[in-house]
Design an enzyme around this catalytic site. Structure first.
Site, PDB file in Angstrom:
ATOM      1  N   LYS A 175      52.544  59.519  33.888  1.00 32.25           N
ATOM      2  CA  LYS A 175      51.956  59.998  35.281  1.00 32.25           C
ATOM      3  C   LYS A 175      51.762  58.819  36.301  1.00 32.25           C
ATOM      4  CE  LYS A 175      48.028  60.075  36.986  1.00 32.25           C
ATOM      5  NZ  LYS A 175      48.085  59.843  38.361  1.00 32.25           N
ATOM      6  N   GLY A 228      45.631  49.885  35.004  1.00 30.96           N
ATOM      7  CA  GLY A 228      44.901  50.402  36.100  1.00 30.96           C
ATOM      8  C   GLY A 228      43.561  49.638  36.120  1.00 30.96           C
ATOM      9  N   GLY A 229      42.677  50.000  36.815  1.00 30.88           N
ATOM     10  CA  GLY A 229      41.485  49.263  36.826  1.00 30.88           C
ATOM     11  C   GLY A 229      40.598  49.379  35.490  1.00 30.88           C
ATOM     12  N   GLU A 250      45.890  47.928  30.022  1.00 33.71           N
ATOM     13  CA  GLU A 250      46.379  46.785  30.809  1.00 33.71           C
ATOM     14  C   GLU A 250      45.357  46.807  31.924  1.00 33.71           C
ATOM     15  OE1 GLU A 250      47.943  44.487  29.251  1.00 33.71           O
ATOM     16  OE2 GLU A 250      48.891  45.735  27.925  1.00 33.71           O
ATOM     17  N   CYS A 284      47.737  42.411  39.158  1.00 31.44           N
ATOM     18  CA  CYS A 284      46.670  42.478  38.094  1.00 31.44           C
ATOM     19  C   CYS A 284      46.369  40.893  37.593  1.00 31.44           C
ATOM     20  CB  CYS A 284      46.883  43.298  36.983  1.00 31.44           C
ATOM     21  SG  CYS A 284      48.317  43.043  36.116  1.00 31.44           S
ATOM     22  N   GLU A 385      37.273  41.362  40.903  1.00 27.11           N
ATOM     23  CA  GLU A 385      38.624  41.592  41.479  1.00 27.11           C
ATOM     24  C   GLU A 385      38.781  42.359  42.791  1.00 27.11           C
ATOM     25  OE1 GLU A 385      41.132  44.590  39.494  1.00 27.11           O
ATOM     26  OE2 GLU A 385      42.785  42.920  39.214  1.00 27.11           O
TER      27      GLU A 385
HETATM   28  P1  NAD Z   1      43.230  53.132  39.076  1.00 27.04           P
HETATM   29  O1  NAD Z   1      42.457  52.773  37.760  1.00 27.04           O
HETATM   30  O2  NAD Z   1      42.239  53.729  40.095  1.00 27.04           O
HETATM   31  O3  NAD Z   1      44.500  54.209  38.705  1.00 27.04           O
HETATM   32  C1  NAD Z   1      45.289  53.970  37.812  1.00 27.04           C
HETATM   33  C2  NAD Z   1      45.950  55.006  37.323  1.00 27.04           C
HETATM   34  O4  NAD Z   1      44.936  55.890  36.552  1.00 27.04           O
HETATM   35  C3  NAD Z   1      46.668  55.988  38.525  1.00 27.04           C
HETATM   36  O5  NAD Z   1      47.534  56.698  37.870  1.00 27.04           O
HETATM   37  C4  NAD Z   1      45.257  57.076  38.512  1.00 27.04           C
HETATM   38  O6  NAD Z   1      45.815  58.310  38.767  1.00 27.04           O
HETATM   39  C5  NAD Z   1      44.732  57.109  37.121  1.00 27.04           C
HETATM   40  N1  NAD Z   1      43.504  57.651  36.757  1.00 27.04           N
HETATM   41  C6  NAD Z   1      42.473  57.449  37.633  1.00 27.04           C
HETATM   42  N2  NAD Z   1      41.368  57.856  37.208  1.00 27.04           N
HETATM   43  C7  NAD Z   1      41.579  58.312  36.100  1.00 27.04           C
HETATM   44  C8  NAD Z   1      40.733  59.237  34.844  1.00 27.04           C
HETATM   45  N3  NAD Z   1      39.687  59.322  34.986  1.00 27.04           N
HETATM   46  N4  NAD Z   1      41.736  59.455  33.862  1.00 27.04           N
HETATM   47  C9  NAD Z   1      42.906  59.334  33.851  1.00 27.04           C
HETATM   48  N5  NAD Z   1      43.751  58.637  34.745  1.00 27.04           N
HETATM   49  C10 NAD Z   1      43.059  58.045  35.910  1.00 27.04           C
HETATM   50  O7  NAD Z   1      43.994  51.518  39.492  1.00 27.04           O
HETATM   51  P2  NAD Z   1      44.864  51.461  40.659  1.00 27.04           P
HETATM   52  O8  NAD Z   1      43.881  51.432  41.826  1.00 27.04           O
HETATM   53  O9  NAD Z   1      45.827  52.599  40.783  1.00 27.04           O
HETATM   54  O10 NAD Z   1      45.449  50.010  40.267  1.00 27.04           O
HETATM   55  C11 NAD Z   1      44.804  49.008  40.542  1.00 27.04           C
HETATM   56  C12 NAD Z   1      44.209  48.523  39.048  1.00 27.04           C
HETATM   57  O11 NAD Z   1      45.022  48.352  37.969  1.00 27.04           O
HETATM   58  C13 NAD Z   1      43.764  47.033  39.268  1.00 27.04           C
HETATM   59  O12 NAD Z   1      42.359  46.833  38.906  1.00 27.04           O
HETATM   60  C14 NAD Z   1      44.570  46.288  38.582  1.00 27.04           C
HETATM   61  O13 NAD Z   1      44.000  44.892  38.163  1.00 27.04           O
HETATM   62  C15 NAD Z   1      45.123  47.039  37.438  1.00 27.04           C
HETATM   63  N6  NAD Z   1      46.417  46.641  36.832  1.00 27.04           N
HETATM   64  C16 NAD Z   1      46.452  45.924  35.812  1.00 27.04           C
HETATM   65  C17 NAD Z   1      47.794  45.660  35.417  1.00 27.04           C
HETATM   66  C18 NAD Z   1      47.899  44.989  34.075  1.00 27.04           C
HETATM   67  O14 NAD Z   1      48.927  44.805  33.516  1.00 27.04           O
HETATM   68  N7  NAD Z   1      46.847  44.409  33.591  1.00 27.04           N
HETATM   69  C19 NAD Z   1      48.872  45.858  36.141  1.00 27.04           C
HETATM   70  C20 NAD Z   1      48.669  46.421  37.338  1.00 27.04           C
HETATM   71  C21 NAD Z   1      47.454  46.860  37.842  1.00 27.04           C
END
Ligand code: NAD
Length: 495
Positions: A175, A228-229, A250, A284, A385
């Site tokens: 996804k 993600g976050g 991650e 990230c 962040e």
């Molecule tokens: P996000 O957490 O908002 O979204 C990431 C993904 O999660 C998206 O596909 C989103 O649709 C999905 N998502 C959102 N809410 C959800 C829920 N309740 N249940 C299931 N899925 C859900 O993050 P973002 O804004 O897309 O990305 C930025 C963040 O990602 C930053 O905090 C960054 O540090 C982190 N990141 C981490 C790494 C790593 O390897 N550690 C790499 C890239 C990004």
């Protein structure tokens, strides 16, 4: 515009309720595509296909060299389409084309790495006290894997998830982030072209709180891999408890780039910029805190501010562009809000600190490379962040103080150290509570090396052999080579 679809069970699919979503180019906020927008209902369909493919289909049963052949074929197709994929990534994500080209090459390399790794020895044998017993440890696929990725590396994150997941024999549901599905759709065209068996890989589009949540909560999904976050990571972990899903996370970071006075000045200067401004700071592992030796601050900071102010910001497709736009207007507003919070708390900018609106930039989400000095460890810009081109400088006087400041964070994703003394560098790196560290460099990422964070930056590791482990179950097999009656129950021996 034709609505771009999802991919379930080897066929293209549209959302059951017909919902669509416009996809924008962050350099000008023009619509570049319309995609189908899946819901919880579509997630359940994708899960049902993946479940059936895992329980009854050929993919998990296939011999490893055969699965590897599909992955090698996919890698070759990525290479063949590299130029188009890179351009599409830049148009959808905004990052400069030269960065997108690296992402595409790295994505192909990741599929090749896991295609190779899965055909290498796995498992163990063990010897126990009973000479009749031959013990084996075999590794098996986990099952159905939900893989949720962010918008900052759309194609590369898809590869980091699908390559080890598929190599291990799992049936996967990817996804992508709502805003950046386009290169994932292209990747699934290549998956179709490579002829993967139906159900091995599905592409699910749609919002995180519905489609993504359904993957995390489903009792039919065996593993969830999320990037993600940190806030979302917590929700996913909570949703995954119903069937004790395997979870890898991650998450975010606030990583330090530590520059000692004995570092090569020019090398440290450019890497300090690269650490934060590559990928517009939407990375990230970004070095969003510069920990600088007080002894060189007077010389280092003016050079850093001057060079950062001259970074060429613009549309990532222009060949001269060195830094692109932020992903959405809303994210740009969030970053500008964080900059205001820094000022309100008493920090000062020596570079940037504002939106860029000259000429065509006015239509996009451009923020100037920004550097804060006079920071305090408790400030929001030091602790949280920002996920944009904003650097907080912290000064230190001793090695101990540098280590203390570096570790003073809820995060522990990455860290870089610059010094002319390799012994000191290694000593400092070993004291840092971070999963990804670099000495005299910043950001190089290798699919051979485990990627992941300490503390609230995540759970588990991706990439390397650790990344494959995270997609495998472990089974002990005990073979009795000299079966004889046990003699435990007298009644069983009366025959
Ligand atoms: P996000 O957490 O908002 O979204 C990431 C993904 O999660 C998206 O596909 C989103 O649709 C999905 N998502 C959102 N809410 C959800 C829920 N309740 N249940 C299931 N899925 C859900 O993050 P973002 O804004 O897309 O990305 C930025 C963040 O990602 C930053 O905090 C960054 O540090 C982190 N990141 C981490 C790494 C790593 O390897 N550690 C790499 C890239 C990004």
């Amino acid at each position: 515009m034709k609505t771009l679809p999802m991919f379930f069970n080897g066929a293209w699919a549209t959302a059951g309720d017909g919902a669509t979503r416009e996809i924008l180019n962050p350099a000008n906020n023009q619509v570049i595509a319309v995609v189908t927008d899946g819901s919880e209902h579509d997630a359940r369909l994708a899960i049902a296909h993946a479940r059936r493919a895992f329980d009854e289909g050929p993919w998990p049963q296939m011999r490893a060299p055969e699965r590897a052949a599909y992955l090698f074929k996919l890698a070759d197709l990525i290479d063949k389409n590299a130029a188009a994929l890179a351009e599409l990534e830049t148009r959808n994500n905004g990052k400069p084309l030269r960065e997108a080209k690296y992402d595409v090459a790295d994505a192909a390399a990741c599929f090749r790495y896991y295609a190779g790794l899965i055909t290498k020895p796995l498992g163990q044998t063990y010897e126990v006290g009973d000479p009749a017993i031959q013990g084996l440890v075999v590794r098996e696929p986990l099952g159905v894997c939900g893989q949720i990725i962010p918008w900052n590396y759309p194609l590369l994150m898809a590869a980091w998830k699908l390559a080890p997941g598929l190599a291990a024999g799992n049936c996967c549901i990817l996804k992508p982030a709502e805003t950046t599905p386009l290169t994932a759709i292209e990747l699934f065209k290549l998956i179709a072209e490579a002829g993967f068996p139906p159900g091995a890989a599905q592409l699910l589009l749609g919002p995180g709180h519905t489609a993504g949540h359904a993957l995390a909560a489903s009792l039919l999904v065996d593993k969830i891999a999320f990037t993600g976050g940190t806030v979302t990571g917590r929700k996913i972990m909570a949703a995954a408890t119903g069937n004790i899903k395997k979870v890898t996370l991650e998450l975010g970071g606030k990583s330090p780039c530590i520059v000692f006075a004995d570092a090569d000045f020019e090398v440290a200067l450019e890497y300090a910029m690269f650490a934060i401004f590559a990928g517009q700071g939407e990375v990230c592992s970004a070095g969003s805190r510069l920990l600088l030796d007080r002894k060189i601050a007077d010389r280092f900071l003016p050079r850093l501010a001057d060079a950062s102010a001259r970074i060429v910001v613009g549309d990532g497709l222009h060949p001269e562009t060195e830094m692109g736009p932020l992903i959405t207007p809303a994210h740009m507003e969030k970053v500008l809000g964080d900059i205001e919070a820094g000022r309100a708390e008493g920090a000062e900018t020596i570079c940037g600190g504002h939106r860029l609106t000259a000429g065509a930039l006015a239509h996009g989400n451009f923020v100037a490379p920004t550097i804060f000095v006079n920071t305090q460890p408790g400030m929001k810009i030091v602790r949280e962040e920002i996920f944009g081109p904003v650097l907080a400088v912290q000064l230190f006087a001793t090695e101990e103080e540098a280590i203390h400041l570096a570790n003073d964070s809820i995060y522990g994703l990455a860290a870089g150290v610059f010094t002319g003394d390799v012994g000191k560098g290694l000593r400092v790196l070993k004291k840092l509570r971070a999963g990804i560290t670099w000495l005299n460099t910043y950001h190089p990422t290798f699919c051979e090396a485990p990627w992941g964070g300490y503390k609230q930056s995540g759970l588990g590791r991706e990439l390397g052999t650790f990344g494959l482990d995270a997609y495998l179950e472990t089974k002990q097999i005990n073979i009795n080579t000299a079966p004889a009656p046990l003699g435990w129950f007298r009644s069983a021996g009366t025959g």
